[in-house]
Design a protein around this motif. Sequence first.
Motif, PDB file in Angstrom:
ATOM      1  N   THR A  35       0.831  -1.206   0.000  1.00 60.31           N
ATOM      2  CA  THR A  35       0.000   0.000   0.000  1.00 60.31           C
ATOM      3  C   THR A  35       0.861   1.249   0.000  1.00 60.31           C
ATOM      4  N   LYS A  41       2.325   1.752  -3.407  1.00 63.07           N
ATOM      5  CA  LYS A  41       1.318   2.296  -4.321  1.00 63.07           C
ATOM      6  C   LYS A  41       1.103   3.785  -4.077  1.00 63.07           C
ATOM      7  N   LEU A  75      -5.188   3.082  -5.388  1.00 65.55           N
ATOM      8  CA  LEU A  75      -4.871   2.036  -4.407  1.00 65.55           C
ATOM      9  C   LEU A  75      -5.586   0.724  -4.723  1.00 65.55           C
ATOM     10  N   LYS A  76      -6.706   0.812  -5.410  1.00 60.12           N
ATOM     11  CA  LYS A  76      -7.451  -0.393  -5.783  1.00 60.12           C
ATOM     12  C   LYS A  76      -6.847  -1.095  -6.993  1.00 60.12           C
ATOM     13  N   GLU A  77      -6.051  -0.367  -7.767  1.00 60.44           N
ATOM     14  CA  GLU A  77      -5.446  -0.922  -8.977  1.00 60.44           C
ATOM     15  C   GLU A  77      -4.304  -1.875  -8.638  1.00 60.44           C
ATOM     16  N   GLU A  78      -4.126  -2.871  -9.479  1.00 60.64           N
ATOM     17  CA  GLU A  78      -2.954  -3.752  -9.370  1.00 60.64           C
ATOM     18  C   GLU A  78      -1.813  -3.105 -10.142  1.00 60.64           C
ATOM     19  N   LYS A  88      -7.655   6.967  -3.759  1.00 59.26           N
ATOM     20  CA  LYS A  88      -8.471   5.780  -3.454  1.00 59.26           C
ATOM     21  C   LYS A  88      -8.579   4.869  -4.675  1.00 59.26           C
ATOM     22  N   ALA A  89      -8.781   5.451  -5.844  1.00 59.59           N
ATOM     23  CA  ALA A  89      -8.905   4.654  -7.068  1.00 59.59           C
ATOM     24  C   ALA A  89      -7.596   3.947  -7.399  1.00 59.59           C
TER      25      ALA A  89
END
Length: 83
Positions: free
Chosen positions: A5, A8, A35-38, A32-33
Amino acid sequence: MGLKTALKLAITGNVIDFAVGYSPERIEEDVKAMLKEELYVDNSDELFERPEKARTLLYLTDNCGEVYFDRLFVGALKKSLRG
């Protein structure tokens, strides 16, 4: 905060800094967006195990705009090395 995290977030700081005409009002939703990505290329396991073998770690930053995110990453890395 986990190392992945924090990594990222450091990457996110660079993306935001690189964006031309970026609107600061979007920072929270963009972070936030992202952090959700790989990660497209993910060598983080190798990155995280190398400092355990090192006596010295040099972390370079390129400007003050994203240093907040870099500090979070360096802090998480230091914490993980202490155990």
